[in-house]
Each structure stands twice: as C-alpha cells, then as structure tokens.
Write an enzyme that holds these catalytic residues in place. Structure first.
Site, PDB file in Angstrom:
ATOM      1  N   GLU A  18      -4.460   2.629   2.514  1.00  0.00           N
ATOM      2  CA  GLU A  18      -3.111   2.064   2.374  1.00  0.00           C
ATOM      3  C   GLU A  18      -2.290   2.448   3.607  1.00  0.00           C
ATOM      4  OE1 GLU A  18      -1.554   3.892  -1.160  1.00  0.00           O
ATOM      5  OE2 GLU A  18      -1.973   5.913  -0.460  1.00  0.00           O
ATOM      6  N   ASP A  24       6.588   8.854   3.055  1.00  0.00           N
ATOM      7  CA  ASP A  24       6.309   7.558   3.682  1.00  0.00           C
ATOM      8  C   ASP A  24       7.238   7.262   4.866  1.00  0.00           C
ATOM      9  OD1 ASP A  24       4.394   7.164   1.643  1.00  0.00           O
ATOM     10  OD2 ASP A  24       5.905   6.283   0.320  1.00  0.00           O
TER      11      ASP A  24
HETATM   12  O1  FUB Z   1       4.930   6.740  -1.905  1.00  0.00           O
HETATM   13  C1  FUB Z   1       4.234   5.921  -2.821  1.00  0.00           C
HETATM   14  C2  FUB Z   1       2.899   5.500  -2.245  1.00  0.00           C
HETATM   15  O2  FUB Z   1       2.145   6.656  -1.910  1.00  0.00           O
HETATM   16  C3  FUB Z   1       3.004   4.751  -0.934  1.00  0.00           C
HETATM   17  O3  FUB Z   1       3.356   3.408  -1.093  1.00  0.00           O
HETATM   18  C4  FUB Z   1       1.636   4.988  -0.389  1.00  0.00           C
HETATM   19  O4  FUB Z   1       1.492   4.674   0.965  1.00  0.00           O
HETATM   20  C5  FUB Z   1       1.451   6.463  -0.678  1.00  0.00           C
HETATM   21  O5  FUB Z   1       2.039   7.265   0.300  1.00  0.00           O
END
Ligand code: FUB
Length: 469
Positions: free
Chosen positions: A221, A34
């Site tokens: 997301e 991330d």
């Molecule tokens: O790293 C945990 C979760 O996985 C993140 O919050 C999302 O964006 C995905 O990458």
C-alpha cells in the site's frame, strides 16, 4: 532568580551538545501517521492522518497539517479536514496527499463510505492550510471495493496529472486539468517479481505473508509517485516478513512498466506494523518522511511522522536509509524578533495543541515541568531586551520560564501568567531581559506553577517574541 549581567553566547560545544537531542518523531502533541510532504514557496508542509489513542484499529477521523521553514521547527496548522467535511464518508480517515496547481491546493483523501467500502475524495482550498472544502460532494474514485486507499498525486512536466492508489493492487487514472475529475478508464498496474519484488495474490493475508520464510517483497500500500532527472519513482510500503518496509520501483514513464529497485527502509520497530512514506527535496536536500510507533503510548494505532535526510547514489538509486532518533539538521535559523507561534516547535513535553476560530492553533494542556523547545534561534550580535508572550488561564495560571539550550539551562526570562478570565482569553505578559545573549541557541519555554498539584493544566500559550536590544 534572574542572573544579571551574565553573557550567554552560543558556544560551539553547546550547539554540538544540543544536536544529539531527539528530533524524531517530529510532532509530539498528536499522532501523525501517513506523512505526505509538499513544498510550496519557502515552506515544506506535511499532511498527515490522526491516530486516536485507545483504539485497536486504524480508527481515524481527521487529517492534520504542519509546516516548517527549517526542517526542525514545525508549525501546527490544526485539523483543516475531518470525516465531517465529506458527507459521503463515515470512518477510516486514512492516508492522503495534497498538491498545488495554479494556486489551488487539492487534498486527495480516502475514507470509508456509507456502504462500507473505501473511496477517494478530493478537497480544495486557496491556501495550503485551508479552509478546504469537499470539491465534489461525492467520491472521485469509488468502485465498491476496499482497493481505493492511499492516493498519491503527481503532475508531470507536460501538465498531465496522475492519481495512483491501492491496497495490494495498484491502480492509476489520468486526472483532468481541473484536478477533480479523471479522463478514461482506471488502469491496474500488473505486479510481478520484476516490477514490485513479488506478487501479492488475492487471499494472501498479512498474517500469511508474515509467516512465509522465504519472502522477498510485495507492493502492499502507500504508493508515492514522483520524478527526478527524467526517471519516475514509485515508493511504496512493501514487506519484510514481520512488518511493512519502504521499497521502490522506477520507470521511464509515469505509467510504467515499473522495475523493482529494492528496499529503502527495513528497520521498522515491530510495535507498528505499517510504514508509510513520502520523498521530497527541500532547500537543496532530499528527505524521506515515514512513520513509526515510537512516541510514548504509540504503536500500530499510534503512529508518528519522522524524517531522515539522504543523498541519491550517482546512478539515481536510493540508498538504504536507517531510522534515527536524532532526525535531521536545521537548514535555517529562526528569528526571535518577530511574532512566533507557540505551536511552532522542535520538541515538546507535557502539553498539547488546541484550536479555535479566533486564535487559530495554540499550545494547550501545559503541565508542570513540561516545555516547548524551539531550535536554532538566532539572537544576532546585540541580543534581546524584552520577552513577551500571549497566554490565557481559566483558573490559577502559572509561570512561563525561558531557558537557553536545555530545559534547566540559563533562565533568561520568567513571566507570571495570571488568571486571565478564561482559557481562551489571551493577554500579553512580558519581562525585561538583562542578560547579554548572542548567537544561535535552542530556546525552551518551560511551564511552572506555584502551589499547583502536579498534572493540573496551567495555562494556554498562543505566541511569543523578543524585543531587539
Ligand atoms: O493509516 C491507515 C492506513 O494504514 C493507511 O491508509 C495505510 O497506508 C497504512 O499506513
């Protein structure tokens, strides 16, 4: 053996040869999912999470920071915040982003609350690398749902700051000038084929989405909001059908309406389901940060930051960007005649990093044949006369060798690392250099030992420098 009176000049073929070495993922000592880049003064910082090997979920407990001045050598600033920093957080230290305003740094994070929902919090510091402190002692955004993940923050030219976030659904709030509270209501951004390539209806799980044959795209997301030439960009993790991809939408306003502009990066290897990115300009170039599961032992729950350079199309659209092993080129050289942290590196093998209050971050867990590589080191025309390093060994110690342009390239220095009295009892060791070195080289600090079982930890390595001839 030290070769005397040899000349090591930077030859064009040597530099061309070193350019094909892997550079992605950019950090090898830890998993760094991330990535959220931020430019401040002369440096680019990347704020990441920390995947932990051995789990089969995003079981994350801390956040990391690295910085670079040249895009190839990254300095590890350790773990400024973890779940322990937020007394309301109990698990899932997920995606986050940091921004500077009036000399203060606001790091927006998301984590699981004690009532098992996800919430967004904010930590504040006077420095981009901390120490950071939970600004509120409670979440900034909490709605009793799982929607509150992946905050992205942006300050517009008129001073209004926006916080976007969301999993499947996309929300925003207008932050107040204090950056730790928001004004008005939380607004949900409507989704459609026109705005984000499709609509992810509630109840359509990732598995259902992956099985669909005719699949365009959806907002999943990882939103990333920024502005360029009066156009607002919203990059996000979309869907290819098998894994996430990176897609984007644009608008003439920071609050939409958003117009779907397509997929940017679709070649995510299937060993990692997610991709999560950030786009930023630094020293006149544009970069896409993203993550993959491509580090050894990596995968969906072992993800690492990677970066590619790209150029916007003349109409401001973002081209398709391919993941590469080679990564990006250096945009500056590194000065060897100053104190350089050992944890500033372009590539490393058979070592890790650790930190303590006194020494900060240092290279640890060095094992025989491992190395730290530093790229684009400029020895100038006169070269160096001496090499010094700060090292510590709790048991046997070992040998720190310095090679040019390859771990087996010309050896220009070799220092014995004695048993110093403790793993954090650092001592300076040095060695004269008789070779004539000039120009720009990649430098390898190679870890060796005498009569030591392979796999045993040799020594810790805190910083190094060369003396000018
Ligand atoms: O790293 C945990 C979760 O996985 C993140 O919050 C999302 O964006 C995905 O990458």
């Amino acid at each position: 053996m030290i070769h005397r009176n040899l000349k090591y000049m930077a030859l064009p073929f040597l530099l061309a040869g070193t350019a094909v070495f892997a550079q992605n993922p950019v950090i090898q000592t830890h998993f760094t999912p991330d990535p959220a880049p931020m430019v401040y003064k002369n440096k680019l910082y990347v704020y990441t999470g920390d995947d932990q090997p051995g789990f089969d979920f995003y079981t994350m407990t801390k956040w990391r920071v690295h910085s670079t001045e040249d895009m190839v050598n990254w300095t590890d600033h350790g773990v400024p915040i973890s779940l322990e920093s937020f007394r309301w957080a109990r698990d899932r230290a997920w995606a986050a982003q940091c921004i500077e305003r009036n000399g203060k740094f606001y790091w927006y994070i998301c984590a699981q609350t004690v009532d098992n929902n996800m919430a967004i919090g904010v930590a504040v510091s006077d420095s981009p690398v901390g120490p950071f402190k939970d600004a509120l002692g409670k979440p900034l955004v909490t709605t009793g749902t799982w929607d509150n993940i992946d905050p992205t923050v942006f300050i517009d030219d008129d001073g209004q700051a926006y916080l976007y976030w969301g999993n499947s659904r996309l929300f925003y709030a207008k932050l107040n000038k204090d950056m730790i509270s928001y004004a008005g209501k939380i607004t949900e951004i409507p989704q459609s084929v026109e705005s984000f390539g499709g609509l992810r209806r509630p109840g359509r799980s990732d598995e259902v989405l992956q099985k669909q044959e005719k699949f365009e795209d959806v907002y999943v997301e990882g939103p990333w909001l920024y502005k360029r030439n009066n156009q607002y960009y919203m990059m996000y993790a979309g869907m290819t059908g098998k894994t996430e991809c990176l897609s984007y939408a644009t608008s003439v306003s920071p609050t939409g309406p958003w117009k779907y502009r397509g997929k940017i990066m679709t070649d995510q290897p299937t060993n990692s389901f997610t991709n999560h990115g950030g786009i930023i300009d630094f020293k006149g170039k544009s970069y896409l940060f993203y993550h993959t599961g491509l580090l050894p032992n990596g995968g969906s729950y072992g993800r690492s930051t990677a970066v590619e350079e790209f150029q916007y199309n003349p109409d401001g659209s973002i081209p398709k960007i391919t993941m590469t092993k080679e990564g990006v080129k250096s945009v500056a050289t590194l000065n060897p005649f100053q104190r350089n942290e050992a944890e500033t590196m372009a590539w490393s093998e058979k070592c890790s990093t650790s930190e303590n209050k006194k020494n900060g971050v240092y290279v640890s867990d060095t094992r025989m044949g491992g190395f730290v590589k530093v790229r684009a080191v400029d020895f100038g025309t006169n070269g160096a006369s001496e090499f010094s390093a700060s090292v510590a060994a709790g048991i046997d110690g070992g040998i720190l060798e310095v090679h040019l342009d390859d771990p087996k390239g010309p050896k220009i220095a070799s220092v014995d690392v004695p048993r110093t009295g403790g793993w954090e009892d650092f001592k300076t060791v040095s060695s004269k250099i008789s070779e004539e070195i000039s120009g720009v080289h990649d430098v390898y600090f190679v870890f060796q030992g005498k009569n030591i079982t392979a796999g045993r930890v040799l020594f810790n390595f805190d910083y190094w420098s060369f003396k000018k001839k």
